[in-house]
Write a protein that holds these residues in place. Sequence first.
Motif: not given
Lengths: 269, 305, 372
Positions: C12-19, C63-67
Motif C-alpha cells: 500500500e502506498l499512501r499519499g506518496i510525494r517525491k520531489e 518526500t512525504s507519504g507512507q509505504v
Amino acid sequence: MRNLRLGRFVLPVYTVIALVYLLVPIAYTIAFSFNDSKGRTNTLWQGFTLDKWLNVCVRGDICDAVGSSLLISGVSTLVATVLGTAMAIALVRYSFKARSLVSLSLFLPMATPEVVMGAGLAGLFFNLGTGYGYLTVILAHIMFCLSFVVVTVKARVQTLDPVLEEAGADLYASPREVFWRITFPLLLPGIVSGALLSFALSFDDFIITYFNSGGAVTTFPMYIYIAASKGVPAEANVIASAVFLLAILIVVGTQIGSNLRQKRIMAIK
Amino acid sequence: MAIAGFNTSAAPKQSSTPLKTGKFVWVLLLPGLLYLGMFFMVPLVSLLITSVETPDASGAIGMYQYGFDLSSYQHVVIDYLPQIGRSFGYAFLATVFALLISYPLAYFVGVKLRTRPLIQKLTLTLVVAPFFISFLLRTIAWKQIFADDSVTMGFIRNLFHLDQTFHFLGTPGAVVWGLVYNFIPFMTLPLYTSLERLDLRLLEAAGDLYASPASVFTKVTLPLTMPGVISGTLLTFIPITGDYVNASRDFLGSSDTSMIGNMVQADFLQNSDYPSASAMSAVLMGVILLIVTIYVRRTGTEDLL
Amino acid sequence: MKEFVPAGADLELRGIRKEFPGFTAIENLDLHIPAGEFFALLGPSGCGKTTTLRIIAGLEEPTSGQVLIGGKDVTFTKPHERPVNTVFQSYALFPHMSIIENVAFGLRRQKIADPLAKAMDALNLVELGHIAQRRPQQLSGGQQQRVALARALVNRPSLLLLDEPLGALDLKLRRQMQIELKAIQMEVGLTFLHVTHDQEEAMDMADTVAVMNRGRIEQMGAPEALYERPKTSFVAKFLGQSNIFVGEIADSNSETLSISVAGSRISVPKARAEKQAGKIAIGVRPEKAQFHREAPADASDRNILGPGVIKDIRFTGVSNQYLIEIPNVGDVTVFAQNVGISPVIELGEKVWVSFKVEHAFGLADLPVGDED
C-alpha cells in the motif's frame, strides 16, 4: 593530396626510434650492472661479470640504503592507499559542498615542484622541533603520494556501476557487507594500481627525501646522489636493474594475465 | 588526469543512481584533507613566514628571528635572476620539445594501436618504462654516454667535423636534453589519455566533408585533444622549473647552468640561509599558482583530477 | 534472522510525494496491490514509475507519504531490511561471483541454511542449473535475465519488483520470458510489481494495470477494462490508439449523450461517459470502426461519419490501417483485419466511417489542444 604508400610507415618508424631513445639509458644501466669494474668507478667497460649481481650486498651501505627505501616506501604506500581510496570513493559517489576545494587541494601537490615541498616540509619540521629521521621522511612521502592514489583509484571507481551496490542492499546486505563483499573486490585492481604507483614514486623520490632526512636516513636515491660526485658503484646498477625488471614483470604480467582471462571467457561464450 | 593513463579500462559509467548525500562523506574525506592541510598547506605557510625572518641578533649562522624583512626577496629576485631566467627558459624549451616528441608517439599508441589492445598496452608500458629505473641513474647514464671522452662524443665529433674541445656535458643543451628525457612520461600519459578517448568517427566525418589530413588534424584532432595537451604541459613545465638534479654539476650541468632548485638547495642545506631559500621557493610557488589559477579559471576544477 | 514468507504480501502506498531539486517526480500517489497479484505499472519515460519502484524497494525516501508492506509501515526502513527484492533493468549481476554465488548472495546475508542447495533449485527453475559455475559475463542476455530473476525469487520476497527487465531482449525471447514469468508468479503465489513502458507486455501479463503519467496514476484496472474504456485522453492515446472527437453536448436522453461534429451526430452511452456536461471528448478504437463505399443507412445504434477520402493505407501483416480524412472532422483511423489477399480499397476513394455507439467511450478531459 594523395596518401603516399610510404606515409603509412612514418608513425610506426618514428615510434620505434622514440622507444629506442627512451630505452637507451635503461639498456646502458642494465649493461653496466654486469661490468667488471674495479673500485667505485663504473664508467669504462672492463669485462662482463655476474659478480656484482651475486654479491650485491658486499658493500653494506648499498643494501642498508635499499632497506631504508623499502621500509619508507612500504609504510607510506600503506597509509596513502587507505587515505586515498577513501577520498576517491567520496569524490565519485557522494555529493557534497566544497568539491572544488577538495579537487584543488589534491591537485596542488601534484603541480608543486619538489624543491618547494621539500623546503617547506623541512622548515615545518624544523619549526616544530621534531628533528629529522624516518618519521619525517615517511610523513613527507605520504603527502605527495596521496594525490596520485586518489587519481588512480578514482578512475576505477568511476567504472563501477552503483546499481551493483543497490542490488547488494536489495539482497539484504548491510552497508558494511556491501562494501566488503561487492565494492572492495571490484575496486581492488584500481587500489593495487594506486598502491604500486605510490610505491614507485616513493621509492624513486630524491629531492623531498634529501631535504627531510637530516643525515639520519639514507635511501637508495640519496645513496646514488651522494655517490654521483665520486663514482656510482656497479652494485647500484644491479639494484636498479632488479627493481626495473620486477616492475616490468608485474606490469606486463598483469596485462597478459587479464588478456588470457578475457580470452577464456570469450571462448566459453 | 595524467595517471589515469595507467588505467586503460573503460570510460566512466553513467547511471541513474543519484549521488549519495549526508555527513558520512566527511568521514571519508577528512583524514586525507587534514593530512594535506597539515603537511602541504602548513609547510607553504611556514615557507612564507621563514622568508621574512631576519638574521638572529647574535649573528650565529642558521639562527633567525621572526620579523617582517623583505630583504630576502630583494636579494633573491636580483641576485638569482640568471637562475630564474634559466629555470623558466629551460622549462619552456624542454616542454616544447617534450610535446613535439610525445604527441606523435601518443597518437600512434592511442589511435593507431587501438585495434591491437595487447600491443597497445605493451607499447605504453615501454614508453613509461624509464619511469621504473631510478631517475638519478638514468641521468647518470646520459652523463656517461655524453662524457667528454666517451665513444659517443668521439663519434659525434667525427660525424660533424667538430673540434676536439667540443663538449656537450655542462652545457644548457645537455641540461635540456636530460630534462626532456626525464619528463617525457609526464607529457605522454595525459596526451595518451586524451587521444585514446578520441572518437575516430569524427575524423572520418571531417574527411567526408572534404577536409585534408592536415586540416583534420588542426581543426578536429588538435582541438579535441587540447585538454590533454594543456594537462601534459602543466605537469611537465611546473616540475621542471623546480628541478635541480639535471642541472647540477654532478650530473649534466655545470656551475653555469644552475637553476632555481640549485640555489634553494644550496641555501637551505649548505648555507643554512633559510630566508633566502624560502623566499626563492615562495617566488617560484607564486608564479606557479598564477599559472594554475589562469588554467582553473578557464577550464574549471572538474577535470583537474 | 528472517523468516521465509510463505506467500506474497500486499503493498500500500499512501499519499506518496517525491520531489527532486528542480522538479517533482511523483505528485500524489495512492496505490493498493493485493497479495498474490501480478500488477503492472505502465507509463512513458519520465512519468515517475521507476522512482515509485525505487521508493518501494527502499532505494529512495519519499518526500512525504507512507509505504506499507503487509500492513507494516516500512517507509523509512533500509532496503536490506525490507522483504522486497528487485530485478534490475541492467540485471546488476555481480561480475566477480559465479551465477550460483550470485543467486545464493541474498540467502547468505539472511543467514538462511543451505544457501547453495536452495540457489541450485532456483537456477533449475529457470533452467540454468547446468552452468551454475559460470560468471555472468559468459552468459547471453536472456540467460543473465533469468539469473537475475532467480536471484530475486530464491529469497521468497513478500513483493517482487521488476524494473523493465525484458527491455534488452529480442522479440521472440521476450515473448517466451513473458510466459515464463507469468507461470512462475502463479506457481509461487508471490506479489509481482512490473514496471514497463511496453503496453502489450503490461496487458498480457498483468492482473491489474495502472497507467502513470507525470507523477500520477491516471487510471487503474484490469487490462480489458482499461483498454475498452479509457477514462482520460492520455490513457486513450497511450494504451493502443484512439480516434477522438470533441464537441459540445447537443442532445441527451436517459441512456446516451450526443455531440455534433461537422453535421454528424456522435453518441456515447451515459454509462461509458466520464463527463456529462459542456464540451466533451468521445473516442473509439480504430479496430471497432468500419468504412463503407456507400453511405450507410442511419441507425440509432451506430455513429456515422463522412463522406471522407482514403489518405493513407499501411500494411502491417495482420491488418491494414486506413487513414481517412473527413472534412471538418479531421483524420480518422480504421483498422481492418487482413482476411483477403488483394487490397480491399484504394487510395483516394470516397468512404464513410461508422462504429457502434456501445463501443464509444467518453473521456473525463479534453485532448491537449482542444481545451477551452
